[in-house]
Write an enzyme that holds these catalytic residues in place. Structure first.
Site, PDB file in Angstrom:
ATOM      1  N   HIS A 165    -101.150 -68.721  69.513  1.00 57.28           N
ATOM      2  CA  HIS A 165    -101.332 -67.271  69.665  1.00 57.28           C
ATOM      3  C   HIS A 165    -100.947 -66.522  68.400  1.00 57.28           C
ATOM      4  O   HIS A 165    -100.132 -67.000  67.617  1.00 57.28           O
ATOM      5  CB  HIS A 165    -100.426 -66.705  70.784  1.00 57.28           C
TER       6      HIS A 165
ATOM      7  N   HIS B 224     -98.721 -63.574  67.510  1.00 56.80           N
ATOM      8  CA  HIS B 224     -97.651 -62.771  68.109  1.00 56.80           C
ATOM      9  C   HIS B 224     -97.474 -61.493  67.289  1.00 56.80           C
ATOM     10  O   HIS B 224     -97.850 -61.430  66.126  1.00 56.80           O
ATOM     11  CB  HIS B 224     -96.357 -63.583  68.191  1.00 56.80           C
TER      12      HIS B 224
ATOM     13  N   HIS C 138     -97.090 -61.746  72.665  1.00 53.63           N
ATOM     14  CA  HIS C 138     -98.477 -61.877  72.217  1.00 53.63           C
ATOM     15  C   HIS C 138     -98.978 -60.537  71.684  1.00 53.63           C
ATOM     16  O   HIS C 138     -98.686 -59.483  72.255  1.00 53.63           O
ATOM     17  CB  HIS C 138     -99.379 -62.307  73.379  1.00 53.63           C
TER      18      HIS C 138
ATOM     19  N   HIS D  68    -102.955 -61.350  79.808  1.00 59.36           N
ATOM     20  CA  HIS D  68    -103.143 -62.571  79.026  1.00 59.36           C
ATOM     21  C   HIS D  68    -104.377 -63.316  79.542  1.00 59.36           C
ATOM     22  O   HIS D  68    -104.708 -63.252  80.723  1.00 59.36           O
ATOM     23  CB  HIS D  68    -101.898 -63.457  79.179  1.00 59.36           C
TER      24      HIS D  68
ATOM     25  N   HIS E 145     -97.157 -73.448  70.366  1.00 49.89           N
ATOM     26  CA  HIS E 145     -96.225 -73.668  71.475  1.00 49.89           C
ATOM     27  C   HIS E 145     -96.026 -75.142  71.812  1.00 49.89           C
ATOM     28  O   HIS E 145     -96.850 -75.995  71.522  1.00 49.89           O
ATOM     29  CB  HIS E 145     -96.700 -72.910  72.723  1.00 49.89           C
TER      30      HIS E 145
ATOM     31  N   ARG F  43     -91.485 -72.246  71.411  1.00 49.16           N
ATOM     32  CA  ARG F  43     -92.273 -72.003  70.186  1.00 49.16           C
ATOM     33  C   ARG F  43     -91.864 -73.062  69.160  1.00 49.16           C
ATOM     34  O   ARG F  43     -90.698 -73.102  68.756  1.00 49.16           O
ATOM     35  CB  ARG F  43     -92.000 -70.594  69.680  1.00 49.16           C
TER      36      ARG F  43
HETATM   37 ZN    ZN Z   1    -101.582 -63.773  75.534  1.00 49.94          ZN
HETATM   38 CU    CU Z   2     -97.499 -67.592  71.890  1.00 53.83          CU
END
Ligand code: ZN
Ligand code: CU
Length: 195
Positions: free
Chosen positions: A91, A93, A109, A117, A168, A185
């Site tokens: 993602h 962030h 995010h 999401h 992740h 993470r």
């Molecule tokens: Zn998301």
């Molecule tokens: Cu993420």
């Protein structure tokens, strides 16, 4: 001596003129070369995030972002090395800060539209939702997609420059709110201009 000096001046003067002439003669070449420009791909703006593992981790990666300079969809290409095999959420962030050991300093995010999401193919998704990257047994993985929810242009709600890319620990299920339940993470990188 006086004549010799004058001769040198004349020679230097002549060679200087020849030099100028040569440059003038060469000058049209770039114009000629750029003439077929309409047939070429449009100029691109590029950015890159180099992902680095948290403490004790071995994973690293690189995510590139390319967009036509006049705007349009951003092409995202990610490559991972030394990662744990399996599906891993990837993602953008919100905050370009990878300073915390667990990378929670990168915030949530990137979601300028304030929507749920989702997966990268869902109409409704965070701008930062890039889905999953598959890491093979050799620790390598790659992902390529395009997104029209982000831009490399500065100063817009969807601008991604200076934000973070997070890899992740687990898979993004593409539906759990607000993070896809992708776990911890394991790598982080700040998106910086590469143009
Ligand atoms: Zn998301
Ligand atoms: Cu993420």
């Amino acid at each position: 001596m006086r004549h010799l000096g004058l001769g040198l001046v004349l020679i230097l003067g002549t060679s200087a003129l020849v030099g100028c002439g040569g440059q003038e003669a060469a000058a049209p070449a770039p114009d000629a070369a750029s003439a077929p420009a309409p047939d070429l791909a449009p100029p691109m703006v590029s950015a890159v995030a180099n992902l680095q593992a948290g403490e004790g981790g071995t994973v690293s990666g690189r995510v590139t972002f390319d967009q036509p300079s006049e705007g349009g969809p951003v092409t995202v290409v990610a490559s991972i090395l030394g990662g744990p095999p399996g599906s891993h959420g990837l993602h953008i962030h919100e905050v370009g800060d990878c300073s915390a050991a667990d990378f929670t300093s990168s915030g949530g995010h990137f979601n300028p539209a304030g929507v749920p999401h989702g997966g990268p193919m869902d109409a409704e998704r965070h701008s930062g939702d890039l889905g999953n990257i598959e890491i093979n047994e050799d620790g390598m993985g790659s992902l390529s997609l395009t997104s029209d929810l982000i831009t490399l242009a500065a100063g817009q709600p969807t601008s991604i420059g200076g934000r973070a890319v997070i890899l992740h620990e687990g898979a993004d299920d593409l539906e759990s709110q607000p993070t896809g339940a992708a776990g911890g993470r394991i790598a982080c990188g700040v998106i910086a201009s590469a143009s």
